[in-house]
Design a protein around this motif. Structure first.
Motif, mmCIF file in Angstrom:
data_model
loop_
_atom_site.group_PDB
_atom_site.id
_atom_site.type_symbol
_atom_site.label_atom_id
_atom_site.label_comp_id
_atom_site.label_asym_id
_atom_site.label_seq_id
_atom_site.Cartn_x
_atom_site.Cartn_y
_atom_site.Cartn_z
ATOM 1 N N SER A 51 6.040 6.762 12.694
ATOM 2 C CA SER A 51 5.459 6.503 11.377
ATOM 3 C C SER A 51 4.076 5.921 11.577
ATOM 4 N N THR A 76 0.855 -1.197 0.000
ATOM 5 C CA THR A 76 0.000 0.000 0.000
ATOM 6 C C THR A 76 0.888 1.244 0.000
ATOM 7 N N ASP A 77 0.302 2.384 -0.350
ATOM 8 C CA ASP A 77 1.077 3.632 -0.372
ATOM 9 C C ASP A 77 1.692 3.924 0.989
ATOM 10 N N ASP A 78 0.932 3.654 2.037
ATOM 11 C CA ASP A 78 1.454 3.912 3.383
ATOM 12 C C ASP A 78 2.641 3.003 3.701
ATOM 13 N N GLN A 79 2.530 1.763 3.300
ATOM 14 C CA GLN A 79 3.658 0.854 3.532
ATOM 15 C C GLN A 79 4.900 1.362 2.802
ATOM 16 N N ILE A 80 4.708 1.814 1.572
ATOM 17 C CA ILE A 80 5.839 2.331 0.792
ATOM 18 C C ILE A 80 6.442 3.557 1.472
ATOM 19 N N LYS A 81 5.566 4.409 1.969
ATOM 20 C CA LYS A 81 6.033 5.625 2.647
ATOM 21 C C LYS A 81 6.874 5.279 3.887
ATOM 22 N N VAL A 82 6.368 4.344 4.672
ATOM 23 C CA VAL A 82 7.084 3.988 5.901
ATOM 24 C C VAL A 82 8.404 3.299 5.578
ATOM 25 N N ILE A 126 0.794 3.897 9.608
ATOM 26 C CA ILE A 126 0.110 3.301 8.458
ATOM 27 C C ILE A 126 -1.382 3.454 8.710
ATOM 28 N N ALA A 149 10.233 3.927 3.108
ATOM 29 C CA ALA A 149 11.170 5.005 2.754
ATOM 30 C C ALA A 149 11.687 5.718 4.008
ATOM 31 N N GLU A 150 10.800 5.920 4.971
ATOM 32 C CA GLU A 150 11.231 6.581 6.218
ATOM 33 C C GLU A 150 12.278 5.737 6.942
#
Ligand code: ADP
Ligand code: MG
Length: 683
Positions: free
Chosen positions: A431, A258-264, A433, A266-267
């Motif tokens: 972070s 998911t987009d949130d998983q991808i964002k985290v 999700i 990256a963090e």
């Protein structure tokens, strides 16, 4: 008088009063001045008795006419008749035998409390003040009421506070001038005048706001110092954010992130490049897919030729992580290993040696086991799963296992209110999700009375024939695993009568780990269709086919915990339903709380409500954080002030880590917070 002069040196305070003040935590003049009133009584317009309305608060100035004492079934009862020029009123104290015979006819009193009508007008257990004893009382329109302890009268504390204000030479200013100007805060002495000797309600506001800010500012400064001391000069091993194994993992996944998983991800990738150790809290509702994110972080360590560990609170969870991912991990070339307490000693020893020799690089186990006795060969990253009570000190102990500080990722499905991530968890980056993986079907939650249990069971029976699987969760019984178990057994027997035992299993904390695993496995495979359980299934358990949850005595659970439980269902593609079976006769607050739960899906809202109801102490667990108690400010009520105080404190420390240009702050910390500083390891 100096701020640290013992209160005993104040005029009118001898050893006896000093000892009583000490019970309130008041030892010095400064302590006394920071013992703030719990409320104020505005006596500028006492009403005549005749105009007091039943059901309303009133402050009355009256004369004692006579008093009586009786023992009643509900305890000793002191009753006095009072009057002013307009009317008479009865004033009653229950359970205050010390007041017997203490009111003399003709004595002048102030009484303040709710007026009730019970055959006649009366006031029960009001606040009172003897006016003859302290004539200064009439000089002020508003007077403070302090929290008291046995043997201390309101006027005694008030007089002591007044003396302290008069006799204290000065109190060094504690807040940097610039911040006082930015937030329009009065100076410390002025603020204390405002709260102890207010001229009007607006003054109180002004003084209290400054004192709250001050407390929060120091709270956040301590957090900032702790964070710095944890990181000072500490290098963490740089890991590999985009290596062979992490790439292979993404390829091997049967779903899109998911987009949130991808964002985290990256963090985390940015955290582990080697600046300092990662300290990240990953929050995501149950089922939001935190595990893959954790595996990514672990593989980034393995890609760097190092070891990583994931710690879970229970064996079931540790096993589930390991069993669920073992195949994939081995296929891509990692070397996972499970270490749990229930392994045979010989196996445990063998596996420990593999870890020590570096023959395994992804270790899964329980908190307890790993914290106690595992020697890693080259630990570079730890994941702590489902741990929302993870104290700083504990974290520090674990970190000492490796020479360079390992990166730490703490994961929690119990949403932590923002006020807490800014305070008790203040040294973690956060972070979140929010978004759930796609394709999850709807989940509903409803309340039903226990009297409808038969109907619910009938419905359950029918759903089972349609292929559904269900959890039946039995009430939490504080402090007693034994009672919890017996109530689970009862439910199990009840269901066995209807459904037979073939597809029914019981799971509880007293079972051997093997039996528990067997029950869980049976449920996962579908041989078991109904799992009757105590709260041991609370965390992390993942069976996508489970679509029904029935919770008995939901009123015994906290909101966050109910939400955790509910998270066990609604993980697959079939719609799911959670039924809370509540007894009749719950208090209005309790049913309101359950209603709120049934209508709220957002874990963060539930967490805020939980915090409001239960207070931070309950949620945080034991006091292992080493931070001072907040006495004046309140994390929930003052959350806006908290945010400001945090920004200010962190900004100050960023520019001036040694506090060389902030002598006021440095001096105050050493005077007031020496102990916290030591506990936080930031001395
Ligand atoms: P939690 O955040 O509660 O630990 P898990 O990591 O156990 O959640 O994930 C719950 C389930 O969702 C697992 O079966 C997992 O494989 C699956 N999952 C995770 N991410 C996704 C995704 N992006 N799309 C679909 N399913 C996913
Ligand atoms: Mg999980």
């Amino acid at each position: 008088m100096k701020p640290d002069t013992p209160v005993q040196y104040l005029k009118g305070i001898g050893p006896k009063r000093a000892a009583r003040l000490a019970k309130l935590g008041i030892e010095t003049v400064e302590d006394l001045l920071f013992h703030l009133p719990s409320r104020y009584i505005d006596r500028s317009n006492p009403v005549p008795i005749s105009s007091a309305q039943p059901g309303q608060e009133a402050t009355l100035v009256v004369k004692v006419m006579g008093s009586t004492f009786r023992r009643t079934r509900s305890g000793p009862l002191v009753q006095i008749l009072v009057a002013d020029s307009s009317a008479q009123l009865y004033v009653i104290w229950f359970n205050r035998p010390d007041l017997r015979g203490r009111f003399k006819p003709g004595e002048k009193l102030l009484v303040s409390g709710q007026v009730t009508f019970y055959d006649r007008m009366q006031m029960v257990n009001p606040f009172f003040e003897r006016l003859d004893a302290n004539p200064d009382f009439f000089e002020r329109p508003i007077f403070p009421v302090y929290p008291l302890t046995e043997g201390l009268a309101a006027w005694e504390v008030r007089r002591a506070a007044n003396r302290a204000l008069d006799e204290l030479e000065t109190l060094p200013e504690t807040i940097p001038l610039e911040l006082m100007q930015r937030h329009e805060l009065p100076g410390i002495m002025q603020a204390l005048q405002c709260v102890h000797r207010p001229k009007g309600m607006a003054e109180i506001e002004k003084g209290v706001r400054r004192l709250r800010y001050e407390e929060l500012f120091y709270f956040e400064t301590l957090i900032g110092l702790r964070r710095r001391s944890l990181e000072q000069g500490i290098k963490a091993e740089p890991l590999v954010p985009e290596g062979k194994l992490t790439k292979s993992l993404f390829k091997a996944l049967p779903f899109e992130l998911t987009d949130d998983q991808i964002k985290v991800i990256a963090e985390i990738g940015a955290d582990i490049c080697g600046k300092g150790p990662m300290h990240r809290l990953l929050q995501g509702d149950v089922g939001s897919g935190k595990t893959v994110v954790a595996l990514y972080a672990m593989l980034a360590a393995v890609d760097a030729g190092r070891q990583a560990v994931m710690m879970a609170p229970t064996e079931i969870l540790a096993e589930q992580h390991y069993e669920g991912w073992k195949e994939t991990l081995e296929k891509i070339g990692a070397r996972p290993l499970l270490l749990t307490g229930s392994l045979k000693n010989k196996d445990k020893e063998e596996r420990r040696e593999m870890i020590a020799r570096g023959e395994a690089d992804m270790i899964f186990g329980t908190h307890a086991l790993i914290e106690e006795n595992v020697e890693f060969c080259s630990l570079a990253l730890m994941v702590v799963d489902e741990q929302h009570r993870f104290g700083v000190i504990q974290r520090a102990a674990l970190a000492s296992k490796s020479e360079a500080r390992p990166h730490v990722l703490v994961m929690s499905a119990t949403p932590i209110p923002r006020t807490l991530t800014l305070s008790y968890y203040g040294d973690l980056d956060v972070s979140v999700i929010k978004e759930k993986p796609k394709g999850r079907a709807e989940r509903t939650t409803e309340l039903a009375y226990e009297s409808r249990k038969e109907g619910v069971y009938r419905w359950l029976e029918e759903r089972l024939t349609q292929g559904d699987r269900a959890y039946v969760v039995c009430p939490l019984i504080e402090e007693s695993e034994k009672l919890e178990l017996s109530s689970a057994k009862e439910t199990f027997d009840e269901l066995a009568v209807r459904l037979g035992t073939e597809h029914l299993a019981l799971m509880h904390g007293r079972m051997k780990a093997e039996e528990r695993t067997r029950a869980m496995e049976g449920f996962r495979k579908g041989e078991v269709k109904v799992l009757v359980s105590t709260t041991v299934i609370e965390v992390g358990v993942d069976v996508a086919e489970a679509t029904i949850m029935i919770i008995m005595h939901p009123e015994r659970f906290g909101l966050a915990q109910l939400h955790q439980l509910r998270g066990r269902i609604g993980r697959g593609q079939r719609p799911s339903r959670c039924v809370l079976l509540m007894p009749s006769g719950l208090s209005p607050e309790a049913s309101q709380r359950l209603n709120f739960f049934a209508n709220t899906e957002d874990g963060f809202l539930l967490a805020d409500e939980d915090l409001r109801i239960r207070g931070p102490g309950q949620i945080m667990g034991t006091r292992q954080h080493g931070l001072p108690d907040l006495r004046i400010a309140d994390l929930i009520r003052d959350s806006e002030l908290l945010v400001k105080a945090r920004e200010d404190a962190f900004e100050m420390l960023e520019a001036d880590p040694g506090l060389r240009n902030h002598p006021r702050v440095a001096a105050t910390i050493h005077r007031r917070h020496a102990k916290s500083l030591e506990l936080l390891g930031a001395a």
